[in-house]
Every structure is written in structure tokens, then in C-alpha cells.
Design a protein around this motif. Structure first.
Motif, PDB file in Angstrom:
ATOM      1  N   TRP A 186       0.855  -1.191   0.000  1.00 59.97           N
ATOM      2  CA  TRP A 186       0.000   0.000   0.000  1.00 59.97           C
ATOM      3  C   TRP A 186       0.885   1.232   0.000  1.00 59.97           C
ATOM      4  O   TRP A 186       1.904   1.282   0.696  1.00 59.97           O
ATOM      5  CB  TRP A 186      -0.903   0.079   1.232  1.00 59.97           C
ATOM      6  CG  TRP A 186      -1.571   1.442   1.342  1.00 59.97           C
ATOM      7  CD1 TRP A 186      -2.688   1.855   0.673  1.00 59.97           C
ATOM      8  CD2 TRP A 186      -1.138   2.558   2.122  1.00 59.97           C
ATOM      9  NE1 TRP A 186      -2.977   3.165   0.994  1.00 59.97           N
ATOM     10  CE2 TRP A 186      -2.036   3.620   1.880  1.00 59.97           C
ATOM     11  CE3 TRP A 186      -0.071   2.774   2.991  1.00 59.97           C
ATOM     12  CZ2 TRP A 186      -1.907   4.878   2.487  1.00 59.97           C
ATOM     13  CZ3 TRP A 186       0.069   4.024   3.589  1.00 59.97           C
ATOM     14  CH2 TRP A 186      -0.858   5.054   3.339  1.00 59.97           C
ATOM     15  N   GLY A 187       0.476   2.245  -0.785  1.00 57.72           N
ATOM     16  CA  GLY A 187       1.168   3.517  -0.747  1.00 57.72           C
ATOM     17  C   GLY A 187       0.220   4.645  -1.099  1.00 57.72           C
ATOM     18  O   GLY A 187      -0.633   4.492  -1.987  1.00 57.72           O
ATOM     19  N   ASP A 188       0.345   5.782  -0.390  1.00 59.19           N
ATOM     20  CA  ASP A 188      -0.392   6.964  -0.828  1.00 59.19           C
ATOM     21  C   ASP A 188       0.376   7.607  -1.982  1.00 59.19           C
ATOM     22  O   ASP A 188       1.360   7.045  -2.473  1.00 59.19           O
ATOM     23  CB  ASP A 188      -0.660   7.926   0.336  1.00 59.19           C
ATOM     24  CG  ASP A 188       0.598   8.568   0.907  1.00 59.19           C
ATOM     25  OD1 ASP A 188       1.676   8.460   0.278  1.00 59.19           O
ATOM     26  OD2 ASP A 188       0.504   9.186   1.983  1.00 59.19           O
ATOM     27  N   ASP A 189      -0.055   8.786  -2.448  1.00 60.78           N
ATOM     28  CA  ASP A 189       0.552   9.339  -3.652  1.00 60.78           C
ATOM     29  C   ASP A 189       2.027   9.666  -3.479  1.00 60.78           C
ATOM     30  O   ASP A 189       2.787   9.669  -4.442  1.00 60.78           O
ATOM     31  CB  ASP A 189      -0.217  10.561  -4.130  1.00 60.78           C
ATOM     32  CG  ASP A 189      -0.299  11.666  -3.088  1.00 60.78           C
ATOM     33  OD1 ASP A 189      -0.404  11.351  -1.895  1.00 60.78           O
ATOM     34  OD2 ASP A 189      -0.295  12.853  -3.469  1.00 60.78           O
ATOM     35  N   THR A 190       2.476   9.930  -2.238  1.00 56.01           N
ATOM     36  CA  THR A 190       3.891  10.213  -2.024  1.00 56.01           C
ATOM     37  C   THR A 190       4.752   8.964  -2.151  1.00 56.01           C
ATOM     38  O   THR A 190       5.958   9.062  -2.368  1.00 56.01           O
ATOM     39  CB  THR A 190       4.134  10.847  -0.639  1.00 56.01           C
ATOM     40  OG1 THR A 190       3.800   9.898   0.389  1.00 56.01           O
ATOM     41  CG2 THR A 190       3.303  12.107  -0.461  1.00 56.01           C
ATOM     42  N   ALA A 191       4.141   7.795  -2.010  1.00 53.68           N
ATOM     43  CA  ALA A 191       4.890   6.537  -2.069  1.00 53.68           C
ATOM     44  C   ALA A 191       4.725   5.814  -3.397  1.00 53.68           C
ATOM     45  O   ALA A 191       5.363   4.774  -3.610  1.00 53.68           O
ATOM     46  CB  ALA A 191       4.446   5.612  -0.936  1.00 53.68           C
ATOM     47  N   VAL A 192       3.905   6.335  -4.297  1.00 46.37           N
ATOM     48  CA  VAL A 192       3.662   5.662  -5.577  1.00 46.37           C
ATOM     49  C   VAL A 192       4.955   5.440  -6.370  1.00 46.37           C
ATOM     50  O   VAL A 192       5.155   4.351  -6.927  1.00 46.37           O
ATOM     51  CB  VAL A 192       2.608   6.424  -6.407  1.00 46.37           C
ATOM     52  CG1 VAL A 192       2.639   5.996  -7.874  1.00 46.37           C
ATOM     53  CG2 VAL A 192       1.217   6.172  -5.828  1.00 46.37           C
ATOM     54  N   PRO A 193       5.874   6.422  -6.482  1.00 48.54           N
ATOM     55  CA  PRO A 193       7.110   6.148  -7.232  1.00 48.54           C
ATOM     56  C   PRO A 193       7.883   4.955  -6.690  1.00 48.54           C
ATOM     57  O   PRO A 193       8.355   4.113  -7.458  1.00 48.54           O
ATOM     58  CB  PRO A 193       7.907   7.451  -7.089  1.00 48.54           C
ATOM     59  CG  PRO A 193       6.880   8.504  -6.877  1.00 48.54           C
ATOM     60  CD  PRO A 193       5.815   7.831  -6.048  1.00 48.54           C
ATOM     61  N   ALA A 194       8.008   4.868  -5.373  1.00 50.09           N
ATOM     62  CA  ALA A 194       8.720   3.737  -4.783  1.00 50.09           C
ATOM     63  C   ALA A 194       7.949   2.443  -4.979  1.00 50.09           C
ATOM     64  O   ALA A 194       8.528   1.407  -5.323  1.00 50.09           O
ATOM     65  CB  ALA A 194       8.958   3.990  -3.297  1.00 50.09           C
ATOM     66  N   ALA A 195       6.630   2.474  -4.778  1.00 48.26           N
ATOM     67  CA  ALA A 195       5.816   1.258  -4.883  1.00 48.26           C
ATOM     68  C   ALA A 195       5.827   0.695  -6.296  1.00 48.26           C
ATOM     69  O   ALA A 195       5.968  -0.520  -6.490  1.00 48.26           O
ATOM     70  CB  ALA A 195       4.387   1.555  -4.435  1.00 48.26           C
ATOM     71  N   THR A 196       5.670   1.557  -7.289  1.00 51.71           N
ATOM     72  CA  THR A 196       5.673   1.065  -8.669  1.00 51.71           C
ATOM     73  C   THR A 196       7.050   0.544  -9.068  1.00 51.71           C
ATOM     74  O   THR A 196       7.163  -0.434  -9.811  1.00 51.71           O
ATOM     75  CB  THR A 196       5.205   2.155  -9.648  1.00 51.71           C
ATOM     76  OG1 THR A 196       5.976   3.350  -9.450  1.00 51.71           O
ATOM     77  CG2 THR A 196       3.732   2.470  -9.448  1.00 51.71           C
ATOM     78  N   ALA A 197       8.111   1.189  -8.576  1.00 53.95           N
ATOM     79  CA  ALA A 197       9.461   0.694  -8.850  1.00 53.95           C
ATOM     80  C   ALA A 197       9.656  -0.693  -8.248  1.00 53.95           C
ATOM     81  O   ALA A 197      10.277  -1.564  -8.857  1.00 53.95           O
ATOM     82  CB  ALA A 197      10.506   1.663  -8.308  1.00 53.95           C
ATOM     83  N   ILE A 198       9.113  -0.912  -7.056  1.00 56.68           N
ATOM     84  CA  ILE A 198       9.189  -2.229  -6.426  1.00 56.68           C
ATOM     85  C   ILE A 198       8.476  -3.269  -7.292  1.00 56.68           C
ATOM     86  O   ILE A 198       9.023  -4.338  -7.593  1.00 56.68           O
ATOM     87  CB  ILE A 198       8.557  -2.185  -5.028  1.00 56.68           C
ATOM     88  CG1 ILE A 198       9.467  -1.456  -4.045  1.00 56.68           C
ATOM     89  CG2 ILE A 198       8.262  -3.602  -4.520  1.00 56.68           C
ATOM     90  CD1 ILE A 198       8.812  -1.153  -2.708  1.00 56.68           C
ATOM     91  N   ILE A 199       7.244  -2.956  -7.682  1.00 58.46           N
ATOM     92  CA  ILE A 199       6.448  -3.918  -8.461  1.00 58.46           C
ATOM     93  C   ILE A 199       7.144  -4.250  -9.772  1.00 58.46           C
ATOM     94  O   ILE A 199       7.197  -5.410 -10.200  1.00 58.46           O
ATOM     95  CB  ILE A 199       5.034  -3.356  -8.702  1.00 58.46           C
ATOM     96  CG1 ILE A 199       4.294  -3.204  -7.363  1.00 58.46           C
ATOM     97  CG2 ILE A 199       4.238  -4.273  -9.631  1.00 58.46           C
ATOM     98  CD1 ILE A 199       2.999  -2.425  -7.457  1.00 58.46           C
TER      99      ILE A 199
END
Length: 303
Positions: A186-199
Motif C-alpha cells: 500500500w502507498g499513498d501518492d507520495t509513495a507511488v514512485p517507490a511502490a511502482t518501482a518495487i512492483i
């Protein structure tokens, strides 16, 4: 952008960020005042190589000489960019791009401006980050980063310059145990860059269930990954209700990565550990910011 009396000018611009349509329109309209004008492009052109190429090529066709020095955004490996080079390799790629276009980079001989105010050597320097600028009480880079994570205020450079492709990535802190059979994100909009990079970094066969929050429908991304990933893009609202009501795939050893506003991170950690029964040792959580508090207030609160 006007020159005087037909004499060339040494001009400079920075922070174009042409992912914003109005900024791209500005670049399209920019013209030199004379055929002798030089232009210094001082970083933060764009987040993708294609956009950086378009800007530099556009200027190189119009100005007598163009010089470029990178900003942090130019060196990001953004999830939207098909060019996945990182770090030094990305910088070298951009230097090669400049040379292809006839643009001066920090790796080229410094040109001398002989026009009005000259002669002047123009040096487009590329200076690395200096971790000696540390919060009070911190003496090393590692302590400074730990403090930043503790306050919930972490620069996006730590995620887009140092994504999961780096083997020992203290910043993004994605550490699934080897026996993980389901990744929950889970990530809010501030964490989306990191989350998508992980995926995007996960291999074929990895099972992923993710909830990513963005403010607008236009912020939804296509995430290219070999993993078996189900991503729920939550637009304009929060994901807690969807997470609590979700039927998760069967798994014996799930791993959870959650990041964003620190208060919500804590609540979701309680949900996964207390209500879903996930081993707390298999939950990574990072508070990037705190609703209603400044960095100084966070420091005073000891968070």
C-alpha cells in the motif's frame, strides 16, 4: 528572451519540468533574440529520457550553443520511463545524448563566451549530493536517513535514484524474506514512485496485491512487471475500506510493504498484524510525512 542591439546574449533557464503541459508549451514558444544567443539549461528538464531529448534537441536547433547540467529529476529512474538505466549509467547515457545533439555537458571541454560581458568560461558543473548537511545530532549519512524516515520526511531522490535495483537499498527498505509467497503493498501518492518501482522489479512468479492512491485519474500508471500483480488504483480517496474488505489470495508467508502518511501507515500495520495475522517481522512500514505537522513540529514531538 530579447537581445539588445543585435548582440548575442548568454541566457540561462532551469526547472522546466515539461511533464506539465503548460511548461512544454513554454518550451515550444521559446526563441533566441539573435542567431548568436547561447542557452544554459541548468537541470530538472524532465523525468524521462525522451522528454529530455526533445527539449535539448529543440533548443539545439534554435540557439547557437546549448549547455546542459543535470538536476536530480533528470537522473531519476521514473516508473514511466522505458529507459531503466540507473545512477552512473543513466548519467552517462544522457551525456552521450548531449554529444549526439551537439549540446555541451559537464563531461565536455568548457566553452568560452566571447560575447557581451566576455570572455567568460562557462562551466556546467555536476556536483554530487553532500551528506555532510545532516540534522542536529546525526554524524553519518545512515543516521541522517534514519532520522528522515523517523520524521516521515524523506526526499524522493532516495527512491527514484536508489530504487530496488540497488542490492543494498536502505532507503526504499523493501526486504521480503526468501520464502515469501505473497507481497502486499500500500502507498499513498507520495509513495507511488517507490511502490511502482518495487512492483516493476519483481520477477516472474511473484504474487503481488497492491493498493496505490493517486489524486486524479490521469495519475494512474501502466506498471510493466513480470510478476503476477493485481494493482488497485484508488483515485481521489483512501484505500483503507478496500483493504479491510479485500479477499486476499491464500498465502502462508506473506510480506507487507506500506508507506505514506505516518498515521495511516500505523493503522494499516495494525490491520495487517492484528486483524490479518501477518507476522510483524514480515511488515516493512515507512512514514514519509505526518498530516498537520511540519518537520520542526515532528522533531519537537520526537517522532
Amino acid at each position: 528572451m530579447e537581445s539588445t542591439a543585435g548582440a548575442g546574449q548568454l541566457l540561462a533557464i532551469s526547472d522546466l519540468h515539461i511533464s506539465y503541459p503548460e511548461n512544454r508549451e513554454l518550451v515550444e514558444k521559446m526563441r533566441p533574440g539573435t542567431d548568436d544567443d547561447w542557452l544554459i539549461v541548468a537541470g530538472d528538464v524532465a523525468e524521462t529520457v525522451a522528454d529530455i531529448r526533445w527539449v535539448l534537441e529543440t533548443f539545439a536547433d534554435r540557439f547557437a550553443k546549448v549547455l546542459w547540467a543535470p538536476g536530480n529529476h533528470d537522473l531519476w529512474t521514473h516508473p514511466k520511463d522505458p529507459v531503466t538505466l540507473r545512477g552512473v549509467a543513466r548519467y552517462e547515457h544522457l551525456v552521450a545524448l548531449c554529444r549526439e545533439l551537439g549540446v555541451v555537458s559537464p563531461e565536455d571541454p568548457y566553452p568560452v563566451w566571447e560575447g557581451p560581458g566576455g570572455p567568460v568560461v562557462v562551466a556546467p558543473l555536476f556536483l554530487l549530493y553532500d551528506y555532510s548537511f545532516l540534522p542536529a545530532g546525526c554524524t553519518t549519512k545512515e543516521e541522517g536517513l534514519a532520522y528522515a524516515h523517523g520524521t516521515g520526511i524523506v526526499c524522493n531522490d532516495e527512491y527514484l535514484l536508489l530504487g530496488p535495483a540497488v542490492a543494498d537499498n536502505r532507503a526504499i527498505r523493501f526486504r521480503p524474506p526468501e520464502d515469501t509467497d505473497l507481497v502486499l503493498i500500500w502507498g499513498d501518492d507520495t509513495a507511488v514512485p517507490a511502490a511502482t518501482a518495487i512492483i516493476e522489479s519483481l520477477p516472474a512468479g511473484a504474487r503481488v496485491r497492491a493498493w496505490l492512491e493517486v489524486p486524479h485519474a490521469g495519475d494512474v500508471q501502466d506498471v510493466a512487471t513480470a510478476a503476477d500483480a493485481e494493482i488497485d488504483w484508488v483515485v481521489g480517496t483512501t484505500a483503507e475500506a478496500a483493504i479491510r474488505g479485500a479477499r486476499l489470495p491464500a498465502a502462508e508467508r506473506p510480506y507487507v510493504w506500506i508507506a505514506g502518511e505516518s498515521g495511516r501507515v500505523k493503522e494499516l500495520r495494525r490491520h495487517f498484524v492484528g486483524e490479518r495475522g501477518v507476522d510483524r517481522r514480515r511488515v516493512t512500514f515507512a512514514g514519509y510525512w505526518r498530516q498537520g505537522l511540519t518537520e520542526e513540529q515532528l522533531r519537537e514531538a520526537g517522532e
